[in-house]
Design a protein around this motif. Structure first.
Motif, PDB file in Angstrom:
ATOM      1  N   SER A 229       0.825  -1.213   0.000  1.00 19.40           N
ATOM      2  CA  SER A 229       0.000   0.000   0.000  1.00 19.40           C
ATOM      3  C   SER A 229       0.857   1.261   0.000  1.00 19.40           C
ATOM      4  O   SER A 229       0.509   2.264  -0.635  1.00 19.40           O
ATOM      5  CB  SER A 229      -0.950   0.004   1.203  1.00 19.40           C
ATOM      6  OG  SER A 229      -0.228  -0.011   2.415  1.00 19.40           O
ATOM      7  N   MET A 230       2.028   1.239   0.682  1.00 20.13           N
ATOM      8  CA  MET A 230       2.884   2.423   0.723  1.00 20.13           C
ATOM      9  C   MET A 230       3.576   2.645  -0.619  1.00 20.13           C
ATOM     10  O   MET A 230       3.805   3.798  -1.019  1.00 20.13           O
ATOM     11  CB  MET A 230       3.894   2.313   1.858  1.00 20.13           C
ATOM     12  CG  MET A 230       3.262   2.499   3.240  1.00 20.13           C
ATOM     13  SD  MET A 230       4.418   2.318   4.641  1.00 20.13           S
ATOM     14  CE  MET A 230       5.447   3.764   4.414  1.00 20.13           C
ATOM     15  N   VAL A 231       3.923   1.582  -1.318  1.00 27.19           N
ATOM     16  CA  VAL A 231       4.501   1.729  -2.657  1.00 27.19           C
ATOM     17  C   VAL A 231       3.490   2.355  -3.610  1.00 27.19           C
ATOM     18  O   VAL A 231       3.796   3.303  -4.350  1.00 27.19           O
ATOM     19  CB  VAL A 231       4.984   0.365  -3.184  1.00 27.19           C
ATOM     20  CG1 VAL A 231       5.279   0.444  -4.686  1.00 27.19           C
ATOM     21  CG2 VAL A 231       6.227  -0.084  -2.441  1.00 27.19           C
ATOM     22  N   ILE A 232       2.263   1.838  -3.592  1.00 24.59           N
ATOM     23  CA  ILE A 232       1.227   2.366  -4.486  1.00 24.59           C
ATOM     24  C   ILE A 232       0.858   3.798  -4.096  1.00 24.59           C
ATOM     25  O   ILE A 232       0.609   4.653  -4.954  1.00 24.59           O
ATOM     26  CB  ILE A 232      -0.017   1.454  -4.460  1.00 24.59           C
ATOM     27  CG1 ILE A 232       0.348   0.078  -5.020  1.00 24.59           C
ATOM     28  CG2 ILE A 232      -1.160   2.069  -5.273  1.00 24.59           C
ATOM     29  CD1 ILE A 232      -0.770  -0.936  -4.946  1.00 24.59           C
ATOM     30  N   ALA A 233       0.841   4.078  -2.789  1.00 26.36           N
ATOM     31  CA  ALA A 233       0.521   5.438  -2.332  1.00 26.36           C
ATOM     32  C   ALA A 233       1.576   6.430  -2.797  1.00 26.36           C
ATOM     33  O   ALA A 233       1.257   7.542  -3.240  1.00 26.36           O
ATOM     34  CB  ALA A 233       0.407   5.461  -0.811  1.00 26.36           C
ATOM     35  N   GLY A 234       2.856   6.053  -2.712  1.00 29.87           N
ATOM     36  CA  GLY A 234       3.926   6.929  -3.192  1.00 29.87           C
ATOM     37  C   GLY A 234       3.814   7.188  -4.681  1.00 29.87           C
ATOM     38  O   GLY A 234       3.971   8.328  -5.144  1.00 29.87           O
ATOM     39  N   PHE A 235       3.539   6.133  -5.429  1.00 30.65           N
ATOM     40  CA  PHE A 235       3.352   6.274  -6.879  1.00 30.65           C
ATOM     41  C   PHE A 235       2.179   7.194  -7.187  1.00 30.65           C
ATOM     42  O   PHE A 235       2.276   8.094  -8.033  1.00 30.65           O
ATOM     43  CB  PHE A 235       3.126   4.893  -7.496  1.00 30.65           C
ATOM     44  CG  PHE A 235       2.865   4.918  -8.975  1.00 30.65           C
ATOM     45  CD1 PHE A 235       3.908   4.991  -9.880  1.00 30.65           C
ATOM     46  CD2 PHE A 235       1.564   4.873  -9.462  1.00 30.65           C
ATOM     47  CE1 PHE A 235       3.669   5.018 -11.254  1.00 30.65           C
ATOM     48  CE2 PHE A 235       1.309   4.908 -10.819  1.00 30.65           C
ATOM     49  CZ  PHE A 235       2.365   4.975 -11.714  1.00 30.65           C
ATOM     50  N   SER A 236       1.069   6.989  -6.489  1.00 30.86           N
ATOM     51  CA  SER A 236      -0.132   7.799  -6.727  1.00 30.86           C
ATOM     52  C   SER A 236       0.093   9.257  -6.360  1.00 30.86           C
ATOM     53  O   SER A 236      -0.338  10.167  -7.071  1.00 30.86           O
ATOM     54  CB  SER A 236      -1.312   7.235  -5.919  1.00 30.86           C
ATOM     55  OG  SER A 236      -1.565   5.891  -6.267  1.00 30.86           O
TER      56      SER A 236
END
Length: 435
Positions: A379-386
């Protein structure tokens, strides 16, 4: 001189010498108290203080003024400051006030009022001293000594048709021989048209290190100048408006804005945020059976969603700042996204180790610790990307990245956090012995 007279004299002296500080004091008073105080002061003192008062208070102060006080105060203001104050009130009230001002001033003020508040024409000061190419450095210094304008940083040179030819820094004039003609000292000058947006002006200020920006019409005739203090104020305003927009408040709202105005600006975004919150809640509803079987999942849901939300907000803030300062543009999206994914991954691993340890001892479940740790990283990887991609994407389609990004990001991070945590628990629950 008795004590009362001395106190009044001291107060008046303070107000005259420190109008900005005086305005801060009067900002806490009611409009009627402000007007009562202005009535007792010399018009030049009242005018100076009024020009420094908080914009949100000015309309009520002007409304409380009788015609005689208004005329006496505004007669002490230059057209630029008068226009700024009048722009704070309704069009109808503007016309009533303009009817009290001498006709020779009304035309100029109306012209300034016609420019949008976020344009170069609105920011410019029409009081500008220009010189001809064949005048000398000595001529310039003589005139500057006469006008005693300490704000002048550049000398602007025009032809016989008032068309801008160039500029000369004041320090160049100061060190030149008095006989040197301006044509020999002149250098090119950046200029803008009256309808140039404030955002472009701020970019010029930040990139070009300019001190004063001439405003010209389509024929290159000089109309005025945006002085350095106005440029700084515009840059600060642009930055603070981005902050307001990120949190769903209107760009035009101020701390002392009317309640009705604040509601009008904030409520639509709250309603949109409510809709996205229900969208995220529907994800939780999909896994209702899993939560019913593994009730402890409900305890840790806010942990995953909160960490992914914070990660996305950090990436969002850095990206919006980069776009605002022109450090990056839409073509840099992959470089920015790749960096934020890397940051999200390594931070995710560190946070996941801490979280998994806590969950293991709290819930006495190795399987649940694995699920929440994996979910945290994902979730933190996707949040950073988003957080990196969303504002750049909005910018590329012509939308304001500050105004909409936070709501879109919140929706994404909530959904990703809930989906990754509950999805992994559903798929791996039996295999890891969580059930």
């Amino acid at each position: 001189m008795n004590r009362s007279t001395l106190q009044i004299a001291l107060v008046n002296s303070f107000m005259l010498r420190y109008p900005r500080e005086a305005a801060q004091i009067l900002n806490d008073c009611s409009p009627k108290e402000v007007v009562d105080y202005f009535t007792e002061q010399a018009p030049e003192i009242a005018a100076e203080i009024l020009s420094f008062m908080t914009p949100g208070i000015v309309p009520d102060v002007l409304d409380q003024m009788d015609d005689e006080l208004f005329v006496s105060v505004f007669s002490q203001l230059d057209d630029f400051k008068a226009t700024q104050l009048l722009s704070r009130i309704d069009k109808k009230d503007q016309q009533e006030k303009l009817a009290l001002i001498p006709e020779k001033r009304v035309k100029q003020i109306k012209e300034l009022l016609s420019y949008p508040p976020d344009s170069a024409g609105f920011l410019m000061d029409t009081r500008i001293h220009t010189f001809k190419p064949r005048q000398t450095a000595g001529d310039v210094l003589d005139k500057l000594r006469a006008v005693k304008d300490r704000r002048i940083l550049n000398i602007y040179v025009t032809n016989e048709h008032n068309q801008l030819l160039g500029r000369i820094p004041l320090q160049t004039i100061a060190i030149s021989s008095p006989e040197t003609v301006l044509d020999d000292l002149m250098e090119p000058s950046i200029s803008v048209e009256p309808m140039t947006p404030e955002e472009e002006i701020v970019n010029l200020f930040q990139e070009g290190k300019i001190f004063g920006l001439p405003v010209v019409d389509q024929n290159n005739e000089i109309l005025g100048i945006i002085r350095n203090d106005a440029l700084i104020a515009a840059a600060q305003k642009d930055a603070t408006e981005d902050v307001l927009a990120i949190f769903g408040a209107g760009r035009e709202e101020r701390a002392l804005s009317r309640v009705s105005f604040a509601i009008k600006k904030r409520l639509p975004w709250l309603e949109i945020n409510l809709a996205t919150a229900f969208l995220a809640a529907s994800i939780v509803g999909i896994f209702e059976d899993t939560i019913a079987r593994i009730t402890v999942l409900a305890v840790f849901l806010p942990v995953v969603a909160g960490q992914s939300g914070n990660t996305g907000s950090q990436a969002l803030a850095v990206t919006i700042r980069g776009l605002a300062l022109r450090e990056i543009n839409t073509s840099h999206w992959w470089r920015v996204a790749r960096k934020e994914v890397a940051v999200g991954f390594f931070n995710g691993v560190a946070v996941a180790l801490t979280t998994s340890s806590i969950v293991y001892f709290w819930a006495d479940s190795f399987g649940l610790a694995i699920v929440i740790g994996t979910s945290m990283i994902l979730s933190m990887v996707i949040a950073g990307f988003s957080g990196a991609v969303i504002p750049i994407m909005l910018k590329s389609i012509g939308q304001d990245p500050a105004q909409s990004s936070s709501i879109v990001l919140t929706t994404v991070t909530d959904i990703v956090g809930f989906l990754s945590f509950l999805g992994l628990a559903t798929v791996l629950g039996t295999a890891l012995g969580i059930v």
